[in-house]
Design an enzyme around this catalytic site. Sequence first.
Site, PDB file in Angstrom:
ATOM      1  N   CYS A   1       0.806  -1.219   0.000  1.00 46.48           N
ATOM      2  CA  CYS A   1       0.000   0.000   0.000  1.00 46.48           C
ATOM      3  C   CYS A   1       0.844   1.277   0.000  1.00 46.48           C
ATOM      4  CB  CYS A   1      -0.954   0.003   1.189  1.00 46.48           C
ATOM      5  SG  CYS A   1      -2.082  -1.405   1.215  1.00 46.48           S
TER       6      CYS A   1
ATOM      7  N   HIS B   1      -3.422   7.299   1.800  1.00 44.59           N
ATOM      8  CA  HIS B   1      -3.812   5.955   1.377  1.00 44.59           C
ATOM      9  C   HIS B   1      -5.190   5.679   1.958  1.00 44.59           C
ATOM     10  CE1 HIS B   1      -4.113   1.741   0.827  1.00 44.59           C
ATOM     11  NE2 HIS B   1      -3.770   1.405   2.058  1.00 44.59           N
TER      12      HIS B   1
ATOM     13  N   ASN C   1     -10.161  -0.201  -0.243  1.00 45.11           N
ATOM     14  CA  ASN C   1      -8.700  -0.158  -0.169  1.00 45.11           C
ATOM     15  C   ASN C   1      -8.150  -0.774  -1.454  1.00 45.11           C
ATOM     16  OD1 ASN C   1      -5.974  -0.576   0.295  1.00 45.11           O
ATOM     17  ND2 ASN C   1      -6.241  -1.287   2.388  1.00 45.11           N
TER      18      ASN C   1
END
Length: 314
Positions: free
Chosen positions: A112, A241, A271
């Site tokens: 990520c 993020h 996500n």
Amino acid sequence: MKKFARIIGTGSYLPPKVVTNHDLEKTLDTNDEWIVARTGISERRIVEEEGTCDLAVEASNNALEMAGIDANELDLIILATTTPDKIFPATATMLQNQIGAICPAFDLQAVCAGFVFAMTTAQQYIENGGAKKVLVVGSETMSRLVDQNDRSTAILFGDGAGAIVLSADDETGILHSKICSDGRYLSSLQVSNNRINELGFIQMSGNEVFKIAVNRLSNLAETTLQECDMTTEDLTWMVPHQANIRIITAVAKRIKLPMEKVVLTLDKHGNTSAASIPLALDVAVRDGRIKKGDKLMLEGIGGGFSWGGLLVEY
């Protein structure tokens, strides 16, 4: 004269299939209210036939169109992904071929945090004179790695791609970058290789991930601002993020940044790992929130743990 790496184009792409929380209620012991309260997510996009490269091609073409350049003008392509289409060759070379570029291309894996790591790498090439125009892409098909029977992860992850074109500039661009890793927490968030060509599913210790993410991202933001002789009041937007609304809210609270200055796309995207920051950035650029001269902080953290941040003048 120092060269800056400046953003001149953004692009994104989401696969057409939408999976809502209500869809998940049919197969998981969960409900929309619980998912929204715990994560901030209402829906996510999931690939059917498309691969990671397919998503990257669409996002890249959109970014190149905004930048006003052809793919053959690129000096470098860096693709951040955790979900490559093949073990080899690099998905970046597949992307290079499909968009008609003739430059070097490679993948970068930091989960990520991958997009921030890729942007930092591109920044070094530009500042050192090794490249003038660089395409940086985050593209993920995270649904490949999710156990759809695992309530803790099936509700979180989605698929998508975001892309940025960076160009050498004499005046401004990326003002500061910092990347970090700490391998002591490997088991907190991981996917194991069971056998060659067969991947396992995402394994996550949610509470530990939350604590580490909030601490590391808060400290990184504060350190970055101090090193740039700035405060949160100088920031126009934070583009984090898009992992979990509780993490994003906790970080903003710690650094005393109003949530009105935070770009959120989590509710619609879920996500999307390395794709989440460039996806959110493109949304905010195209809807007019982010304007020329704005000061942006981009932050991400992922398995490893690896994390990083960028301070950018758009």
